[in-house]
Design an enzyme around this catalytic site. Structure first.
Site, PDB file in Angstrom:
ATOM      1  N   LEU A 518       0.827  -1.213   0.000  1.00  0.00           N
ATOM      2  CA  LEU A 518       0.000   0.000   0.000  1.00  0.00           C
ATOM      3  C   LEU A 518       0.856   1.256   0.000  1.00  0.00           C
ATOM      4  CD1 LEU A 518      -2.711  -0.953   2.656  1.00  0.00           C
ATOM      5  CD2 LEU A 518      -3.059  -0.713   0.204  1.00  0.00           C
ATOM      6  N   LYS A 542       1.730  -2.960   8.830  1.00  0.00           N
ATOM      7  CA  LYS A 542       2.983  -2.223   8.645  1.00  0.00           C
ATOM      8  C   LYS A 542       4.127  -3.050   9.204  1.00  0.00           C
ATOM      9  CE  LYS A 542       3.311   2.044   8.677  1.00  0.00           C
ATOM     10  NZ  LYS A 542       3.543   3.473   8.684  1.00  0.00           N
ATOM     11  N   ASP A 637       6.407  13.724  12.366  1.00  0.00           N
ATOM     12  CA  ASP A 637       6.499  13.580  10.909  1.00  0.00           C
ATOM     13  C   ASP A 637       5.142  13.827  10.251  1.00  0.00           C
ATOM     14  OD1 ASP A 637       7.704  13.207   8.488  1.00  0.00           O
ATOM     15  OD2 ASP A 637       7.859  11.030   8.631  1.00  0.00           O
TER      16      ASP A 637
END
Ligand SMILES: *[C@@H]1O[C@H](CO)[C@@H](O)[C@H](O)[C@H]1NC(C)=O
Ligand SMILES: *[C@@H]1O[C@H](CO)[C@@H](O)[C@H](O)[C@H]1NC(C)=O
Ligand SMILES: *[C@@H]1O[C@H](CO)[C@@H](O)[C@H](O)[C@H]1NC(C)=O
Ligand SMILES: *[C@@H]1O[C@H](CO)[C@@H](O)[C@H](O)[C@H]1NC(C)=O
Ligand SMILES: *[C@@H]1O[C@H](CO)[C@@H](O)[C@H](O)[C@H]1NC(C)=O
Ligand SMILES: *[C@@H]1O[C@H](CO)[C@@H](O)[C@H](O)[C@H]1NC(C)=O
Length: 802
Positions: A518, A542, A637
């Site tokens: 993805l 992830k 981030d």
């Protein structure tokens, strides 16, 4: 709904209690407890509730006599006796035959007693519903259920006139500003209290109005039954049920209804420890919008005087001072705001135009405090009239012809529906405003130099420079990390959450051997997966690219649980994790609409209203991470690649909490600066502590990207002055050419006032000096338009000192 709002600290306080001696069953006359860390507690037969001394988290020498849930990690008090007079260390609670419970300080001063009826107490017992009773030979002489604090429990009944009182704040148990009571006329009402007195104002909200039901007799009891339903019972046994249908079973869930410190009465549930690791979930709450509840005279309203209430994403009131006003007590955002000037009727030198100016707030109102109505009046007449009237603190112009003048203090500040077209002109004294567009003769040259400098930095960072960055990053992280470590227990279990643990094999199967990618981020690759046996269906897995070292295991779990405790609609939800040998994987909910980066920069441009909604969503998500979850999380981030969109294009922040995970392995891996070029604040380049303000900076850049639908750095642009978005946006703002930022976007051009507001907020966010940048709370309020945006100073570009 903000869950897990108790600080981690209060959870830790529970640990010693587990180790304590606990008495179950009858408490005999003469039994006593002393207020200290090692205090005994008395537990109900089932073990669900405990009675004893609770140490205050903000003052370790003070204790409350309290009842709490004994089996869940998040220490939640359901009853406390002496919130207004906490007991100093060494105080003693004794059960006496003639006076029931007596709580005395070490000096012998009585702090609280149970005011037992004049009969001899035989014994005391804490039952499994959480009620402590003092029993005589054949009657109940006192019970905690009849003397409630801020919470009612299933099987508890509140008679007419018995009030719940909110506490001052999450951690201060003194009587707070709100009260709920079943009045003698049968209305169940919420009212504010004028502290420090006990004066109760007229109700600001009626949960149940006796007249609404057909019942011939008014309500006389508020009942919370065993299944978790709250209802008002009338004398002829009729029920007005308040709460919606309860789906969970009381066997598996704890229920409580609490008048929270912010005035919202909320029904919560929590899985019992035997069935899972959970947090408190809000099932129902009243009022729906506390900010717009009835305005009450002789009271400040939900927020303090001169403060303005707005509803946050969790339907909780959030209070803020308008520009020119500041909190009287800066630690209490719900408190009063004071003007930082005096409205004076003395003769003053110079024309009044030079002394005062107006802060313009749209769709905000103060329903009370008018002393004059002028009509028909134009907007300009309204302004002038207030300006030349030394009594006038604010003029509200409404409905095109009405001008209401109001005096201080302002009360019940709140949003008003936009169809009134309300504009408030708040008088503020002209001060030393931040310099507005300092067009000094050198400005042009400086800008040129800066551009060249910025470009050279972005394009060609020298090895030496990268070295400095990495060092600064490590130092910054070391700083946060050390601070956080102090908060964490040395050898303790991690905070419990609802996270599921997966084996590596399960996830390999779910993702079809990591087939469909993805996306790729600094932390690893994300794969699409399907969990066959789960209701969630599709997930995003992830795979973290980490190197395992000896102590990483526990730290990984701790961090993952911190992430798992976050619950907010603008955050991507973590469902589980895998910590299997060398493999570290995180399992998140799958979001169908991909990342904001592809939505914003590829294909057709999203609409202006979608973009504003997304901006608000991200702001709320960050606010939650910074201020509202149990452990503060700095994202580090923020960029469009890390914002995902669900099927309704709601923004959800991803990758939060990972900055720390990465750090844990930094000593062993070579890593780049945390954060992404173009979005990083100056602190990263310097040896400055990294605070939440780095996220505010990145948010400012992101906000500009959302406004303009372009990337923060665009080297391809044919116009050099537009290459750096932050500089270009500030130039446009100064030159009054904001339309250039949104050219070809009709919706945005038609809403140029909002574009300007958003640009102003963005400029505040990208200030070089972190302390000048607003908090995310202020950012949200400014974006929502609840608080006017002050004119931002120049976000002077990085001045790299040699
Ligand atoms: C408490 O005392 C009463 C009367 O003495 C007795 O009937 C009861 O069983 C006792 N309860 C417990 C839990 O010990
Ligand atoms: C709680 O708040 C009240 C009122 O602001 C204050 O007087 C009291 O000292 C506070 N208590 C604690 C334990 O901080
Ligand atoms: C009151 O009773 C009337 C007639 O019995 C009924 O039509 C009406 O719906 C009832 N109203 C409420 C609020 O229950
Ligand atoms: C609690 O009240 C609800 C609503 O009136 C009712 O459906 C439920 O049966 C009650 N439960 C008990 C245990 O009385
Ligand atoms: C709850 O958490 C503990 C420790 O984190 C874990 O061992 C247990 O399996 C969890 N239970 C559930 C139902 O998730
Ligand atoms: C009052 O506040 C405004 C804006 O917050 C500021 O510009 C002004 O300088 C302040 N005035 C004084 C006297 O502090």
């Amino acid at each position: 709904m903000a869950l897990g709002i108790f600080p981690l600290i209060s959870f830790l306080l529970l640990l010693p209690v587990w180790a304590d001696a606990q008495t179950v069953g009858n408490i005999t006359v003469g039994a006593f407890l002393s207020a200290d860390e090692n205090s005994d507690s008395w537990v109900s037969p089932s073990g669900d509730f405990a009675f004893g001394f609770h140490q205050l988290s903000n003052n370790k020498n003070l204790f409350l006599l309290a009842i709490w849930y004994n089996r869940i990690p998040e220490k939640t008090l359901v009853w406390y006796a002496n919130g207004d007079r906490p007991a100093p260390r060494g105080s003693k609670l004794q059960l006496t035959a003639d006076r029931g419970f007596v709580l005395n300080s070490p000096q012998g001063e009585q702090l609280w007693n149970s005011e037992t009826r004049s009969e001899v107490v035989d014994r005391g017992i804490l039952d499994d519903s959480g009620n402590f009773m003092l029993l005589g030979s054949n009657s109940i002489l006192w019970e905690s259920f009849k003397d409630p604090a801020d919470t009612v429990l299933p099987s508890q009944i509140l008679d007419k006139g018995v009030a719940l009182s909110s506490r001052q704040s999450e951690t201060n148990f003194s009587k707070g500003r709100f009260q709920m009571v079943l009045q003698s006329d049968g209305d169940l009402v919420l009212a504010t209290v004028n502290l420090p007195s006990k004066h109760v104002n007229d109700p600001y909200y009626k949960i149940v109005t006796a007249g609404d039901s057909n019942s011939s007799s008014p309500g006389f009891q508020l009942v919370f039954n065993e299944s978790g339903y709250l209802f008002v019972l009338s004398e002829n046994e009729e029920r007005s049920v308040l709460t919606p249908t309860i789906t969970g079973s009381a066997k598996d869930l704890y229920y409580r209804a609490t008048l929270d410190f912010d005035g919202v009465f909320t029904l919560y549930s929590h899985p019992k420890a035997s069935t899972g690791n959970g947090t408190w979930t809000s099932l129902w709450s009243e009022p729906e919008n506390i900010c717009t509840s009835t305005a009450v005279d002789a009271s400040s309203g939900v927020c303090g005087f001169n403060s303005i209430c707005s509803l946050n994403a969790e339907k909780r009131p959030s209070c803020g001072c308008p520009r020119g006003y500041a909190l009287v007590d800066s630690s209490n955002q719900y408190g009063n705001c004071k003007p930082n000037f005096t409205l004076s009727c003395e003769e003053e030198p110079g024309p009044v135009e030079d002394l005062y100016e107006f802060e313009v707030l749209t769709n905000v109102g103060w329903p009370l405090g008018d002393y004059a109505l002028l009509e028909p009046f134009t907007e300009d007449q309204c302004r002038q009239s207030c300006l030349h009237d030394c009594m006038c603190a604010v003029a509200v112009f409404r409905e095109g012809v009405k001008c209401w003048k109001k005096r201080l203090p302002l009360t019940n500040g709140r949003p008003v529906p936009s169809h009134f077209g309300a504009k408030a002109f708040l008088k503020v004294r002209k001060g030393d405003r931040p310099p507005f567009c300092p067009h000094s003769p050198n400005q042009e040259i400086k800008n040129q130099e800066t551009l060249i400098l910025a470009l050279s930095v972005l394009l060609g960072m020298s090895v030496f420079f990268i070295f400095i960055l990495v060092t600064a990053t490590c130092l910054g992280f070391y700083f946060i990390y050390q601070k956080r470590l102090k908060l964490l227990p040395k050898n303790e279990v991690v905070v419990e959450t609802n996270l599921r643990t997966f084996t590596y094999k399960e996830l390999a199967n779910a993702t079809n051997e990591f087939k469909e990618e993805l996306g790729r981020g600094s932390f690893g690759i994300v794969y699409k997966g399907t969990l066959p046996t789960s209701y969630v269906g599709q997930v995003a897995v992830k795979r973290l690219n980490t190197v395992v070292h000896d102590h990483a295991e526990k730290e990984f779990k701790t961090e993952v649980h911190v992430i798992g405790q976050t619950h907010h609609r603008n955050l991507v939800r973590l469902l589980g994790f895998c910590d299997d040998g060398d493999n570290r994987l995180l399992v998140y909910e799958y979001l169908s609409n991909g990342s904001l980066a592809s939505f914003l920069f590829c294909g057709s441009r999203p609409s202006w209203s979608q973009r504003t909604q997304i901006a608000l969503g991200i702001a709320r998500g960050l606010l939650y991470l910074h201020e509202e979850c149990s452990t503060q999380i700095i994202h580090c981030d923020i960029k469009p690649q890390n914002i995902l969109l669900d099927e309704h294009y709601n923004a959800k922040i991803s990758d939060f909490g990972l900055a720390k995970l990465l750090l844990m392995n930094q000593s062993h891996t070579n890593t780049a600066i945390r954060g992404t070029k173009g979005y990083v604040a100056a602190e990263w380049f310097r040896n400055l502590p990294i605070t939440v303000k780095v996220d505010v900076y990145s948010f400012g850049v992101l906000l500009l990207e959302l406004i303009c639908c372009r990337r923060s750095v665009d080297m391809e642009s044919d116009m050099e002055e537009r290459a750096i978005l932050t500089d270009w946006a500030y130039d446009c703002y100064c030159e009054g050419t904001l339309d250039a930022l949104v050219e070809n976007d009709i919706d945005a051009l038609n809403d140029i006032a909002k574009v300007e507001r958003f640009v102003q907020v963005a400029i505040w966010c990208i200030q070089e000096d972190p302390s000048l940048r607003p908090t995310m709370r202020a950012v949200s309020q400014m974006l929502e338009g609840v608080v006017e945006v002050p004119i931002p100073p120049c976000p002077c570009p990085y001045a790299f000192t040699a």
